[in-house]
Design a protein around this motif. Structure first.
Motif, PDB file in Angstrom:
ATOM      1  N   ALA A 142       9.639   7.977   5.908  1.00  0.00           N
ATOM      2  CA  ALA A 142       9.990   8.991   6.911  1.00  0.00           C
ATOM      3  C   ALA A 142      10.182   8.341   8.278  1.00  0.00           C
ATOM      4  O   ALA A 142      11.118   8.689   9.008  1.00  0.00           O
ATOM      5  N   LEU A 143       9.322   7.420   8.617  1.00  0.00           N
ATOM      6  CA  LEU A 143       9.436   6.733   9.903  1.00  0.00           C
ATOM      7  C   LEU A 143      10.786   6.024  10.020  1.00  0.00           C
ATOM      8  O   LEU A 143      11.492   6.167  11.031  1.00  0.00           O
ATOM      9  N   ARG A 144      11.181   5.305   8.990  1.00  0.00           N
ATOM     10  CA  ARG A 144      12.484   4.617   9.002  1.00  0.00           C
ATOM     11  C   ARG A 144      13.629   5.626   9.110  1.00  0.00           C
ATOM     12  O   ARG A 144      14.604   5.396   9.836  1.00  0.00           O
ATOM     13  N   PHE A 145      13.512   6.738   8.392  1.00  0.00           N
ATOM     14  CA  PHE A 145      14.547   7.774   8.436  1.00  0.00           C
ATOM     15  C   PHE A 145      14.724   8.290   9.861  1.00  0.00           C
ATOM     16  O   PHE A 145      15.844   8.338  10.379  1.00  0.00           O
ATOM     17  N   TYR A 146      13.630   8.677  10.501  1.00  0.00           N
ATOM     18  CA  TYR A 146      13.736   9.237  11.846  1.00  0.00           C
ATOM     19  C   TYR A 146      14.248   8.215  12.852  1.00  0.00           C
ATOM     20  O   TYR A 146      15.038   8.543  13.738  1.00  0.00           O
ATOM     21  N   LEU A 147      13.827   6.972  12.743  1.00  0.00           N
ATOM     22  CA  LEU A 147      14.341   5.930  13.638  1.00  0.00           C
ATOM     23  C   LEU A 147      15.838   5.729  13.417  1.00  0.00           C
ATOM     24  O   LEU A 147      16.605   5.620  14.375  1.00  0.00           O
ATOM     25  N   ARG A 148      16.264   5.684  12.160  1.00  0.00           N
ATOM     26  CA  ARG A 148      17.684   5.527  11.828  1.00  0.00           C
ATOM     27  C   ARG A 148      18.504   6.697  12.374  1.00  0.00           C
ATOM     28  O   ARG A 148      19.655   6.538  12.760  1.00  0.00           O
ATOM     29  N   GLU A 149      17.891   7.874  12.440  1.00  0.00           N
ATOM     30  CA  GLU A 149      18.570   9.075  12.921  1.00  0.00           C
ATOM     31  C   GLU A 149      18.540   9.201  14.446  1.00  0.00           C
ATOM     32  O   GLU A 149      19.000  10.194  14.995  1.00  0.00           O
ATOM     33  N   GLY A 150      18.003   8.213  15.136  1.00  0.00           N
ATOM     34  CA  GLY A 150      18.050   8.182  16.586  1.00  0.00           C
ATOM     35  C   GLY A 150      16.843   8.727  17.320  1.00  0.00           C
ATOM     36  O   GLY A 150      16.855   8.805  18.546  1.00  0.00           O
ATOM     37  N   LEU A 151      15.794   9.095  16.599  1.00  0.00           N
ATOM     38  CA  LEU A 151      14.576   9.541  17.285  1.00  0.00           C
ATOM     39  C   LEU A 151      13.823   8.320  17.785  1.00  0.00           C
ATOM     40  O   LEU A 151      13.993   7.215  17.263  1.00  0.00           O
ATOM     41  N   MET A 156       7.203  11.454  17.671  1.00  0.00           N
ATOM     42  CA  MET A 156       8.578  11.021  17.840  1.00  0.00           C
ATOM     43  C   MET A 156       9.354  12.113  18.550  1.00  0.00           C
ATOM     44  O   MET A 156       9.024  13.292  18.437  1.00  0.00           O
ATOM     45  N   CYS A 157      10.411  11.708  19.267  1.00  0.00           N
ATOM     46  CA  CYS A 157      11.184  12.678  20.062  1.00  0.00           C
ATOM     47  C   CYS A 157      12.673  12.472  19.873  1.00  0.00           C
ATOM     48  O   CYS A 157      13.142  11.362  19.625  1.00  0.00           O
ATOM     49  N   TRP A 158      13.377  13.574  20.048  1.00  0.00           N
ATOM     50  CA  TRP A 158      14.836  13.596  20.105  1.00  0.00           C
ATOM     51  C   TRP A 158      15.203  14.214  21.441  1.00  0.00           C
ATOM     52  O   TRP A 158      14.703  15.288  21.791  1.00  0.00           O
ATOM     53  N   HIS A 159      16.044  13.521  22.193  1.00  0.00           N
ATOM     54  CA  HIS A 159      16.532  14.021  23.476  1.00  0.00           C
ATOM     55  C   HIS A 159      18.048  13.877  23.505  1.00  0.00           C
ATOM     56  O   HIS A 159      18.565  12.812  23.837  1.00  0.00           O
ATOM     57  N   GLY A 160      18.738  14.904  23.132  1.00  0.00           N
ATOM     58  CA  GLY A 160      20.192  14.882  23.169  1.00  0.00           C
ATOM     59  C   GLY A 160      20.797  14.156  21.996  1.00  0.00           C
ATOM     60  O   GLY A 160      20.128  13.410  21.283  1.00  0.00           O
ATOM     61  N   ASP A 161      22.066  14.354  21.806  1.00  0.00           N
ATOM     62  CA  ASP A 161      22.790  13.779  20.686  1.00  0.00           C
ATOM     63  C   ASP A 161      23.270  12.392  21.034  1.00  0.00           C
ATOM     64  O   ASP A 161      24.386  12.200  21.496  1.00  0.00           O
ATOM     65  N   ARG A 162      22.408  11.399  20.810  1.00  0.00           N
ATOM     66  CA  ARG A 162      22.746  10.028  21.142  1.00  0.00           C
ATOM     67  C   ARG A 162      23.212   9.213  19.952  1.00  0.00           C
ATOM     68  O   ARG A 162      23.706   8.126  20.108  1.00  0.00           O
ATOM     69  N   SER A 163      23.016   9.746  18.723  1.00  0.00           N
ATOM     70  CA  SER A 163      23.315   8.917  17.546  1.00  0.00           C
ATOM     71  C   SER A 163      24.546   9.355  16.777  1.00  0.00           C
ATOM     72  O   SER A 163      25.022   8.621  15.931  1.00  0.00           O
TER      73      SER A 163
END
Length: 144
Positions: free
Chosen positions: A109-118, A136-143
């Motif tokens: 899960a950690l790898r997934f979220y990092l790959r997804e830009g979190l 973990m955080c997501w701030h805007g569509d950066r990925s």
């Protein structure tokens, strides 16, 4: 396809939630997950829920409350098929920023979220399980 969950999806969501947690978190006694099943049954209808459905069967879901992503769960037989990505894309489209917690030992899960830009915003310990976790955080569509 991704769609909003309905009340009729609840039992399928509970099954995916329980089996996903038992598989991904083998480092936590299974009794913990079974003990929380009724609580999750009560909480799911209160969350914003998005499901992935294939041929009339729910194969995964994402649940978010406010700006907290409680989790993305995908049927074990359907992982690595883009379902988690599609669900997370739906959440990102509706929530310009959100946070989540992930156990450090849940490396997949950690790898997934990092790959997804979190990004990792902090580290701590889940008081209920005693397990180390990341916020973990997501701030805007950066990925995308």
């Amino acid at each position: 396809m991704v769609r909003a969950a309905t009340r009729g999806d609840l039992e399928a969501l509970l099954h995916i939630w329980l089996s996903g947690n038992l598989e991904a978190h083998s480092f936590i006694p299974s009794e913990y997950w079974y003990a929380h099943l009724d609580e999750v049954r009560d909480q799911l209808p209160q969350a914003e829920l998005w499901v992935w459905e294939t041929d009339g069967t729910v194969r995964g879901f994402a649940g978010i409350t406010g700006d907290y992503l409680a989790g993305i769960f995908v049927d074990g037989a359907c992982r690595c098929a883009g379902i988690g990505h599609a669900l997370l894309t739906q959440v990102k489209a509706r929530h310009p920023s959100f946070s989540l917690s992930v156990y450090r030992r849940n490396e997949r899960a950690l790898r997934f979220y990092l790959r997804e830009g979190l990004t990792i915003a902090g580290a701590g310990t889940d008081e209920a399980t005693g397990q180390a976790e990341y916020t973990m955080c997501w701030h805007g569509d950066r990925s995308d």
